[in-house]
Scaffold this motif. Structure first.
Motif, short mmCIF file in Angstrom:
data_model
loop_
_atom_site.label_atom_id
_atom_site.label_comp_id
_atom_site.label_asym_id
_atom_site.label_seq_id
_atom_site.Cartn_x
_atom_site.Cartn_y
_atom_site.Cartn_z
N ILE A 183 -7.69 -3.16 5.97
CA ILE A 183 -6.86 -3.61 4.87
C ILE A 183 -6.42 -5.06 5.08
CG2 ILE A 183 -4.74 -2.72 5.92
CD1 ILE A 183 -3.74 -2.05 3.09
N GLN A 229 0.82 -1.20 0.00
CA GLN A 229 0.00 0.00 0.00
C GLN A 229 0.86 1.26 0.00
OE1 GLN A 229 -3.59 0.45 0.15
NE2 GLN A 229 -2.86 2.52 -0.31
N GLU A 281 -9.90 3.87 2.38
CA GLU A 281 -9.49 2.74 1.54
C GLU A 281 -8.75 1.69 2.36
OE1 GLU A 281 -6.37 1.81 -2.15
OE2 GLU A 281 -6.89 3.87 -1.63
N MET A 282 -7.95 2.13 3.32
CA MET A 282 -7.12 1.21 4.09
C MET A 282 -7.85 0.57 5.27
SD MET A 282 -3.34 2.94 4.32
CE MET A 282 -2.76 1.47 5.19
#
Length: 486
Positions: free
Chosen positions: A208, A192, A204-205
């Motif tokens: 993760i 990432q 988004e993370m």
């Protein structure tokens, strides 16, 4: 009640009983249960298809009572989310001032703003358990509160993914690289890019690599960035992140006890904190809009459209699920039985006592039909108590009044001990063996543990009352989430 009877409690209705789900004991505030509501496809179908108050069987009078209940509920939801949004904006202002000018005064102000912001939000969690009820609607911005909530309030989190931790820290994420100190990190097979920290990157993370421990958003990420890791265990004291962790002058930027060669890492902390706070405000803005009066294609309009079908069931299901499955079980009993401070809901700031109490207050708000805004205004006007009385179920209402009085008394003690005497939840849940080195006797510690135990027991008894009230109004199988029962 002894600890043993808490662990082997068998008096709950069979529809609320659940097998031991097991514990994931991971050090360092690692997320395990915030989104532990059973919202699988099968469960959602069961909830939606379960027997509810049938709209064809309701008299005109009963429909009028139902109208008042659902409208009051929706108005309380809107007011609580609006308060949450408004206080989050104040938190954002305080955070921006602190990042721009990192002084102890500004840090204290940001912490105070965080504490204030948590009060109304914790009362909104009563609205959360809705995923098995809401209808699909592609035009609606948010599918369900339960699906939305994880980005807001996921806990505990694996703080090593975000920033530095103590040498003794043990979590799922064990790399020396983290979002703050590296331009790229590797999580499992995912590489990432973290060069630029933005609200979009944090969203988004979040989780993760498919790990619920990898929380990068929401209140608790902000909490960690303000307080830092709490390394005190069951001893007195919260996290104590130094102001110099945000110092942007060369030679003054720290990572705890470590002085950094340059200030870029402190600048990145500021970027993370402001990004997380911006995302919080954005998410709450979207949820507040979902409860606007006269809105279309929203969670409010969806509830109004099915208010005679499963609206009543949803309200009672949510009350039971927060009382038993989430608060009594996942948030309190797990930490209580294990003596694990890592399972404390606000383990960085030691504000867990307030979160507990406000969760319980949120349930009581819906029962009484009254939400008190931050400004002191009362919103609602008609609660489940009124509905039960008006539908000739006064005995069930009276029993819940008694049950709620016990809940309120138990949590008032917890709050008073936390706020006035400085005895926090991590100190209350400790076992006698854990505190013996502090000179605290087993007898004294059992008294402290009794405060938490009384809260758990009161919630368990409340849930029995909720299920009995559901049966009184024709809902034979409420099937509220029971969490992990011991």
């Amino acid at each position: 009640m002894t600890i043993t009877t808490v662990m082997s409690r068998k008096t709950l209705p069979t529809t609320l009983a659940a097998a031991l789900a097991g514990l994931l004991l991971v050090s360092g505030c690692t997320k395990q249960t915030e989104e532990n509501t059973d919202t699988s496809a099968d469960t959602q179908t069961e909830v939606q298809n379960a027997e509810a108050t049938d709209n064809t069987d309701l008299s005109a009078a009963d429909k009028a009572h139902n109208d008042r209940l659902i409208s009051s509920y929706a108005n309380m939801a809107h007011a609580a989310y609006k308060d949450s949004l408004d206080t989050a904006k104040l938190l954002q202002t305080a955070v921006e001032a602190y990042v721009a000018t990192p002084t102890q005064e500004n840090l204290d102000a940001a912490k105070a703003a965080y504490k204030a912001a948590r009060q109304p939000y914790s009362q909104t969690e009563i609205f959360r358990f809705d995923e098995g009820f809401v209808t699909a609607n592609d035009k609606r911005a948010i599918g369900s509160i339960d699906g939305w909530e994880g980005q807001m309030n996921a806990w505990p989190l694996d703080e090593a993914l975000i920033d530095y931790v103590s040498d003794s820290y043990e979590g799922e994420y064990n790399s020396q690289d983290n979002i703050i100190n590296s331009d790229t990190i590797t999580v499992g097979s995912i590489n990432q890019d973290t060069t630029t920290i933005t609200p979009e990157l944090l969203a988004e993370m979040n989780e993760i690599g498919g790990s619920e421990a990898n929380v990068t958003t929401g209140y608790h990420a902000i909490e960690f960035m303000l307080w830092g890791q709490d390394t005190n265990g069951v001893n007195e004291g919260a996290g104590n992140r130094p102001v110099t962790d945000y110092a942007t002058e060369a030679g003054q930027c720290t990572s705890g006890d470590t002085v950094n060669d340059d200030a870029s890492i402190c600048e990145r902390r500021g970027e993370f904190l402001t990004s997380a706070t911006q995302l919080l405000v954005d998410d709450l803005t979207a949820m507040e809009a979902e409860w606007q009066p006269e809105s279309e294609n929203t969670l409010r309009s969806d509830l109004m459209a099915r208010k005679y079908d499963n609206g009543l069931r949803q309200i009672m299901y949510q009350m039971g699920s927060l009382a038993l499955g989430e608060l009594a079980s996942e948030r309190m009993q797990v930490a209580f039985v294990t003596g694990s401070t890592e399972d404390e809901h606000e383990c960085f700031s030691d504000l867990t006592h307030l979160s507990y109490a406000n969760n319980a207050r949120g349930i009581q708000n819906v029962f009484n039909g009254n939400y008190k805004t931050v400004a002191g205004k009362t919103v609602g006007g008609y609660g489940l108590k009124d509905y039960l009385v008006d539908t000739d179920n006064k005995a069930a209402a009276d029993q819940l009044v008694t049950d709620f009085a016990k809940v309120e008394a138990a949590f008032n003690v917890i709050v008073e001990k936390g706020e006035k005497e400085g005895i926090k939840i991590d100190q209350m849940i400790a076992t006698a063996g854990q505190v013996s080195k502090q000179g605290i006797s087993a007898e004294e510690q059992n008294v402290r543990r009794g405060w938490v135990e009384a809260g758990i027991t009161s919630l368990q008894e409340l849930t029995v009352g909720i299920e009995n009230a559901a049966k009184a109004v024709g809902i034979d199988n409420l099937d509220a989430d029971a969490g992990s029962q011991f």
